[in-house]
Design an enzyme around this catalytic site. Structure first.
Site, PDB file in Angstrom:
ATOM      1  N   HIS A  39      45.488 -43.138 -84.516  1.00 59.40           N
ATOM      2  CA  HIS A  39      44.513 -42.830 -83.272  1.00 59.40           C
ATOM      3  C   HIS A  39      45.315 -43.469 -81.860  1.00 59.40           C
ATOM      4  CE1 HIS A  39      40.450 -42.592 -81.803  1.00 59.40           C
ATOM      5  NE2 HIS A  39      40.923 -43.507 -80.741  1.00 59.40           N
ATOM      6  N   ASP A  41      44.814 -42.786 -77.506  1.00 54.87           N
ATOM      7  CA  ASP A  41      43.949 -42.431 -76.371  1.00 54.87           C
ATOM      8  C   ASP A  41      44.606 -41.672 -75.430  1.00 54.87           C
ATOM      9  OD1 ASP A  41      40.863 -42.295 -77.151  1.00 54.87           O
ATOM     10  OD2 ASP A  41      41.424 -44.421 -77.818  1.00 54.87           O
ATOM     11  N   GLU A 144      36.613 -38.194 -81.811  1.00 54.83           N
ATOM     12  CA  GLU A 144      36.152 -39.469 -82.029  1.00 54.83           C
ATOM     13  C   GLU A 144      34.742 -39.610 -81.937  1.00 54.83           C
ATOM     14  OE1 GLU A 144      37.993 -42.660 -79.815  1.00 54.83           O
ATOM     15  OE2 GLU A 144      37.473 -44.328 -81.004  1.00 54.83           O
ATOM     16  N   HIS A 171      30.940 -42.552 -82.834  1.00 53.78           N
ATOM     17  CA  HIS A 171      31.569 -43.538 -81.794  1.00 53.78           C
ATOM     18  C   HIS A 171      30.766 -44.764 -81.898  1.00 53.78           C
ATOM     19  CE1 HIS A 171      33.595 -45.379 -78.112  1.00 53.78           C
ATOM     20  NE2 HIS A 171      34.576 -45.280 -78.917  1.00 53.78           N
ATOM     21  N   HIS A 217      34.241 -47.168 -86.501  1.00 53.34           N
ATOM     22  CA  HIS A 217      33.145 -47.279 -85.476  1.00 53.34           C
ATOM     23  C   HIS A 217      31.798 -46.887 -86.422  1.00 53.34           C
ATOM     24  CE1 HIS A 217      34.951 -47.471 -81.487  1.00 53.34           C
ATOM     25  NE2 HIS A 217      35.855 -46.484 -82.054  1.00 53.34           N
ATOM     26  N   HIS A 238      41.490 -46.359 -87.182  1.00 51.51           N
ATOM     27  CA  HIS A 238      41.609 -47.369 -86.274  1.00 51.51           C
ATOM     28  C   HIS A 238      40.933 -48.814 -86.480  1.00 51.51           C
ATOM     29  CE1 HIS A 238      39.315 -44.991 -83.742  1.00 51.51           C
ATOM     30  NE2 HIS A 238      39.222 -45.975 -82.773  1.00 51.51           N
ATOM     31  N   ASP A 307      45.621 -47.774 -81.741  1.00 50.04           N
ATOM     32  CA  ASP A 307      44.592 -47.549 -80.685  1.00 50.04           C
ATOM     33  C   ASP A 307      45.053 -47.644 -79.156  1.00 50.04           C
ATOM     34  OD1 ASP A 307      41.999 -47.130 -79.660  1.00 50.04           O
ATOM     35  OD2 ASP A 307      41.230 -48.882 -80.379  1.00 50.04           O
TER      36      ASP A 307
HETATM   37 ZN   LIG Z   1      37.896 -46.076 -80.997  1.00 46.87          ZN
END
Ligand SMILES: [Zn+2]
Ligand SMILES: *[C@@H]1O[C@H](CO)[C@@H](O)[C@H](O)[C@H]1NC(C)=O
Ligand SMILES: *[C@@H]1O[C@H](CO)[C@@H](O)[C@H](O)[C@H]1NC(C)=O
Ligand SMILES: *[C@@H]1O[C@H](CO)[C@@H](O)[C@H](O)[C@H]1NC(C)=O
Ligand SMILES: *[C@@H]1O[C@H](CO)[C@@H](O)[C@H](O)[C@H]1NC(C)=O
Length: 420
Positions: A39, A41, A144, A171, A217, A238, A307
């Site tokens: 993961h 971003d 996600e 999420h 999540h 993650h 992450d």
């Molecule tokens: Zn996340």
């Protein structure tokens, strides 16, 4: 100083320290087996900073330097594969979630187009191996949050066709069909106690498509239900260990045991808040989570899910994507075998992905699920009802009662105009 002591001192200085030895060993292992991380971003950063205008000079991924991720750092960190998150916030749920998800998928594809010497967009386990052999960062897409499919199996299938290879079921918000981790903090009420009937169809359809199910999540009930019904192993892209840091985003022990019995994978998150439940952490603290997952679920259940670029507090020594070798060195210092380290770096993820692909192959010939979610479960002001009712979405044709009222009013007006 007697001669012997000088000689010993010189020997001590010449020999690399054990820390240095472990780092060299980590580099050696990672040249052959670079990390496949669950993961990252960066696509969100590209939206947030540049509104996805990748050709702005300041968005150049070679020189970009106020993010955890850029091309030189990926190279230095021996990153061989990355699931890029096409995250869009929960705020978009029932609004423009699908459109924004498509835009984030587009930005990942454009990363591969603009930097073909670095990124290779791939969609299967063989593609990852091939990209790594060619010295590229195998680039895959992770969606996600289930809000990104807007409760539609057709959208789910379309995202798969566009390259999505995992979806995190929620999420940090419930969807109309799955509960998120906040219900375990009691700041939100459980609605589905895991998955609704439609949520179970989503998981079955993901199994049929060959899209990995991601349980980062989600609520603990959702984790348990999915681990029980999924025909293929799943990932936590993650998430860390709850027993080491009791944050509800982390994975509790009974779930870790289900991970072990299903051949699933926990890709450990580096975010300080999930690592130490505080705003400070070290490389050793992250290794504690990896050791713990290994102890409870086995070495084959451990992965990396940094992450990066999705969090604002990272451990000292793991500040950006160039630092993975420091964590690998720490695992070696803790006597992880080379095979266990290679498993955590890449082979465990490849095993899960291949198994997901095998389940897909075994379900070939199973028809796409055409079940729509019940309209009552998604009704809202942004939604038309085409398909749900015979005269749905009838903006063009006024309902009979309204037409009658209009006719009466018109007649009355005519009558009055005649009278006056
Ligand atoms: Zn996340
Ligand atoms: C990014 O910057 C590098 C180094 O200045 C340059 O070689 C490259 O062409 C740039 N790439 C893009 C896509 O702008
Ligand atoms: C970061 O990048 C900016 C813009 O490309 C540049 O002006 C700056 O000098 C860079 N900073 C560092 C520390 O490299
Ligand atoms: C798991 O599945 C079995 C068999 O379908 C069922 O009896 C059991 O209640 C399920 N457990 C959970 C936690 O969903
Ligand atoms: C690793 O193994 C060595 C040699 O067997 C031993 O001395 C050391 O205590 C072990 N370290 C850990 C952290 O288990």
């Amino acid at each position: 100083m007697p001669g012997g002591s000088v000689w010993l001192l010189m020997l001590a200085l010449a020999l690399p320290s054990t820390g240095q030895q472990h780092l060299e060993e980590a580099e050696r292992i990672m040249i052959a087996t670079p990390v496949i991380d669950g993961h990252n971003d960066l696509p969100w950063q590209l939206l947030y900073k540049f509104n996805n205008q990748m050709r702005l000079p300041e968005a150049n991924l070679t020189v970009l330097n106020d993010t955890h991720t850029n091309i030189p750092k990926l190279r230095q960190g021996h990153v061989g594969g990355q699931f890029w998150s096409v995250y869009v916030p929960c705020e978009t749920q029932n609004k423009d979630a699908v459109k924004r998800t498509l835009e984030q998928m587009d930005v990942v594809h454009r990363m591969c187009d603009l930097y073909p010497e670095t990124f290779a967009c791939v969609t299967d386990s063989d593609g990852i191996k091939e990209a790594i052999q060619n010295g590229k960062v195998a680039s895959l897409i992770g969606v996600e949050g289930g809000h990104s499919i807007d409760s539609s199996l057709a959208v789910l299938r379309t995202l798969y066709r566009l390259g999505a290879r995992y979806m995190t079921l929620t999420h940090s918000c419930n969807t109309p069909w799955a509960d998120n981790w906040l219900v375990d903090t009691e700041s939100e009420k459980p609605v589905h106690h895991g998955l609704s009937a439609f949520g179970k169809l989503v998981v079955a359809e993901m199994n049929r498509l060959g899209m990995m199910v991601d349980l980062a999540h989600v609520s603990v009930d959702t984790m348990k239900v999915v681990l029980n019904i999924s025909k293929a192993p799943v990932i936590f892209s993650h998430s860390s260990a709850y027993s080491i840091c009791p944050h509800r985003r982390n994975v509790p022990d009974d779930v870790l045991r289900q991970v072990a019995s299903t051949g699933s994978l926990v890709m450990v998150n580096f975010y300080n808040a999930y690592v130490t439940c505080s705003d400070k952490a070290t490389v050793s603290d992250v290794a504690d989570h990896m050791d713990y997952v290994k102890k409870v679920a086995g070495a084959k259940a451990v992965g990396f899910g940094g992450d990066y670029d999705g969090v604002d507090g990272l451990p000292t020594g793991l500040e950006d994507v160039s630092k993975y070798p420091a964590l690998v060195a720490e695992l070696l210092a803790r006597n992880w075998t080379e095979q266990e380290v290679k498993g955590a770096l890449a082979e465990n993820l490849l095993r899960v992905f291949r198994e997901v692909e095998r389940v897909k192959a075994s379900l070939q010939g199973t028809a796409a699920d055409e079940t729509p979610i019940a309209f009552e479960e998604v009704q809202g002001p942004c939604r038309t009802s085409y398909g749900y009712t015979k005269n749905a979405g009838t903006a063009r044709r006024p309902p009979a009662a309204l037409a009658l009222a209009l006719a009466v009013a018109l007649g009355l007006a005519l009558l009055l105009s005649v009278v006056s």
